[in-house]
Design a protein around this motif. Structure first.
Motif, PDB file in Angstrom:
ATOM      1  N   SER A 135       5.727   4.397 -25.056  1.00 35.85           N
ATOM      2  CA  SER A 135       6.871   4.722 -25.906  1.00 35.85           C
ATOM      3  C   SER A 135       7.648   5.940 -25.424  1.00 35.85           C
ATOM      4  CB  SER A 135       6.403   4.951 -27.345  1.00 35.85           C
ATOM      5  OG  SER A 135       5.488   6.028 -27.400  1.00 35.85           O
ATOM      6  N   ASN A 140      14.439   0.864 -23.979  1.00 33.59           N
ATOM      7  CA  ASN A 140      14.459  -0.330 -24.839  1.00 33.59           C
ATOM      8  C   ASN A 140      13.073  -0.606 -25.424  1.00 33.59           C
ATOM      9  OD1 ASN A 140      17.199  -0.794 -24.106  1.00 33.59           O
ATOM     10  ND2 ASN A 140      16.483  -1.766 -22.207  1.00 33.59           N
ATOM     11  N   TRP A 141      12.449   0.468 -25.886  1.00 33.79           N
ATOM     12  CA  TRP A 141      11.072   0.362 -26.376  1.00 33.79           C
ATOM     13  C   TRP A 141      10.953  -0.640 -27.524  1.00 33.79           C
ATOM     14  CZ3 TRP A 141       8.843   1.419 -31.155  1.00 33.79           C
ATOM     15  CH2 TRP A 141       7.432   1.411 -31.180  1.00 33.79           C
ATOM     16  N   PHE A 142      11.902  -0.588 -28.466  1.00 37.16           N
ATOM     17  CA  PHE A 142      11.775  -1.456 -29.638  1.00 37.16           C
ATOM     18  C   PHE A 142      11.911  -2.929 -29.257  1.00 37.16           C
ATOM     19  CE2 PHE A 142      13.290  -3.516 -33.564  1.00 37.16           C
ATOM     20  CZ  PHE A 142      12.230  -3.182 -34.393  1.00 37.16           C
ATOM     21  N   SER A 143      12.839  -3.237 -28.366  1.00 35.50           N
ATOM     22  CA  SER A 143      13.003  -4.639 -27.961  1.00 35.50           C
ATOM     23  C   SER A 143      11.766  -5.140 -27.222  1.00 35.50           C
ATOM     24  CB  SER A 143      14.245  -4.796 -27.081  1.00 35.50           C
ATOM     25  OG  SER A 143      14.115  -4.042 -25.893  1.00 35.50           O
ATOM     26  N   LYS A 144      11.137  -4.256 -26.450  1.00 35.11           N
ATOM     27  CA  LYS A 144       9.904  -4.657 -25.769  1.00 35.11           C
ATOM     28  C   LYS A 144       8.759  -4.821 -26.763  1.00 35.11           C
ATOM     29  CE  LYS A 144      10.967  -2.953 -21.164  1.00 35.11           C
ATOM     30  NZ  LYS A 144      10.516  -2.169 -19.997  1.00 35.11           N
ATOM     31  N   ILE A 146       9.142  -5.882 -29.821  1.00 34.84           N
ATOM     32  CA  ILE A 146       9.402  -7.181 -30.441  1.00 34.84           C
ATOM     33  C   ILE A 146       8.931  -8.313 -29.535  1.00 34.84           C
ATOM     34  CG2 ILE A 146      11.210  -8.761 -31.207  1.00 34.84           C
ATOM     35  CD1 ILE A 146      10.677  -6.487 -33.145  1.00 34.84           C
ATOM     36  N   SER A 147       9.120  -8.148 -28.230  1.00 33.72           N
ATOM     37  CA  SER A 147       8.770  -9.218 -27.292  1.00 33.72           C
ATOM     38  C   SER A 147       7.266  -9.467 -27.212  1.00 33.72           C
ATOM     39  CB  SER A 147       9.310  -8.893 -25.893  1.00 33.72           C
ATOM     40  OG  SER A 147       8.599  -7.805 -25.309  1.00 33.72           O
ATOM     41  N   HIS A 149       5.399  -9.853 -29.766  1.00 36.89           N
ATOM     42  CA  HIS A 149       5.080 -10.680 -30.942  1.00 36.89           C
ATOM     43  C   HIS A 149       3.961 -10.074 -31.793  1.00 36.89           C
ATOM     44  CE1 HIS A 149       7.718 -13.919 -29.653  1.00 36.89           C
ATOM     45  NE2 HIS A 149       7.181 -13.840 -28.446  1.00 36.89           N
TER      46      HIS A 149
END
Length: 201
Positions: A135, A140-144, A146-147, A149
């Motif tokens: 982190s 793009n920590w948040f998008s990663k 989310i990826s 799952h």
């Protein structure tokens, strides 16, 4: 299994042994929580069924005995329970399985719902992806996040536990939880539900 295996008093040791043969990992239905209204949570391995006409009368009798025992008027903590539903709600943690859906028809007083939780291999892979995210150095920590799952996995697990709680606490209906990976899915759902139902929390 919990420290003590609790089953209806009308079930014999022989019936338990035969019912265990019909369940994955030989995990016969065991009562792990009794709510203040008398409704119970039970955990088990999923039935080992296929499209063949295999049945277990002992397993079916055990499920019916659980329903019958919950319909008896009980007193818990000096509070008399309300009349419980005469049906049991079966939560299958895994994906929709036509064989299990078909076999559930042999249980006279049950409703079945599939929760479609991911298998242990998928969850393990998602966990490794989560651990790989740094982190402090990752753009793009948040998008990663989310990826991976991972949040979806947690959400699905909590939703399954909430389903158990609603049936127990609001509908006065007992719940049986089982899954294809009962060693972790079933215990996670039941543990979360017990925490939610415990008045201490």
């Amino acid at each position: 299994y919990p420290k003590y295996c609790v089953v209806p008093s009308t079930i014999t040791n022989g019936e338990i042994r035969e019912a265990a043969k019909f369940r994955s990992y030989k995990q016969f239905p065991t009562i792990v929580w009794r709510h203040i209204n008398g409704a119970i949570i039970a955990g088990a391995g999923q039935p080992e069924v296929s499209w063949s006409p295999r049945r277990s009368k002992e397993d079916e009798n055990m499920i019916q005995a659980i329903i019958n025992s919950c319909n008896d008027k009980v007193t818990t903590n000096s509070i008399e329970s309300e009349k419980n539903s005469n049906r049991i709600f079966i939560v299958h943690a895994g994906s929709d399985d036509p064989a299990i859906k078909n076999y559930a028809k042999h249980y006279r007083d049950c409703d079945l719902e599939f929760k479609n939780l991911p298998g242990i291999n998928v969850v393990s892979r998602n966990g490794r992806m989560l651990c790989a995210i740094n982190s402090t150095k990752c753009e793009n920590w948040f998008s990663k996040l989310i990826s991976t799952h991972w949040l979806q996995n947690l959400s699905a697990l909590i939703e399954a536990a909430c389903c158990v709680v609603t049936n127990i606490d609001e509908d006065n209906r007992s719940v049986l939880v089982h899954g294809s990976n009962s060693e972790y899915q079933t215990s996670q759902i039941i543990t979360l539900a017990k925490i939610m139902l415990d008045p201490y929390y």
